[in-house]
Design a protein around this motif. Structure first.
Motif: not given
Length: 187
Positions: A50, A54, A87, A90
């Motif tokens: 992740i 990002i 972030n 997300r």
């Protein structure tokens, strides 16, 4: 007709030179800040894949809006802002399944060494800090921002940031001390 051809050729050359300059500027940004961006993303997500996604999305957005970066000295703050927004996106895109267990109850079999165990303990203690204390601490420790830069990044007064950093360190110290006391009593 020859005048149009020469103007068109000159315009194409200018575009190519502009693109080359943008590419050089972008590569310099990636080279200078990729490690910091990854480290911060990893602290935010606690997941290598992740964090990589990002950071990749952050640099993609940076490329698209590179012309809006007017001050090269503000590049790191600019990238951190993009990363924080990525972030947040997300969470907007994905609905997480809530589970019956908490993260700190999960045992990682790969944590063999004492250093890994200590690092995981520190990460859990930092993750347990309230967001208003955790975020300035991470920006200072992981990204290397000064109090002024953190204040600008979080849109807070510098004194507020310094107070939160002080309190975050004290909370962290107390949490680590209490953990050491518990281990001493049990061991």
């Amino acid at each position: 007709m020859i005048g149009n051809f020469l103007r068109k050729k000159k315009t194409q050359t200018q575009v190519l030179v502009g693109m080359k300059e943008k590419q050089i500027q972008y590569e310099a940004l990636v080279s200078a800040y990729h490690k910091d961006m990854y480290r911060y993303a990893y602290w935010l997500t606690h997941d290598q894949h992740i964090a990589e996604d990002i950071v990749q999305e952050t640099f993609l957005r940076a490329w698209k809006s590179l012309d809006s970066l007017l001050d090269a000295n503000a590049a790191k703050s600019w990238l951190i802002t993009i990363l924080r927004r990525e972030n947040a996106r997300r969470f907007e895109r994905k609905q997480f399944d809530m589970t019956e267990y908490e993260e700190h109850n999960i045992h990682d079999d790969n944590a063999d060494t004492e250093q890994n165990v200590e690092q995981q303990l520190l990460q859990r203690k930092i993750a347990n800090l309230p967001v208003e204390y955790r975020e300035p601490l991470l920006l200072q420790v992981v990204v290397g921002f000064s109090g002024d830069e953190i204040a600008k990044q979080l849109e807070l007064n510098k004194n507020t940031v310094m107070t939160r950093l002080f309190r975050a360190r004290n909370m962290l110290k107390e949490a680590l001390d209490s953990g050491n006391s518990e281990r001493s009593a049990n061991g």
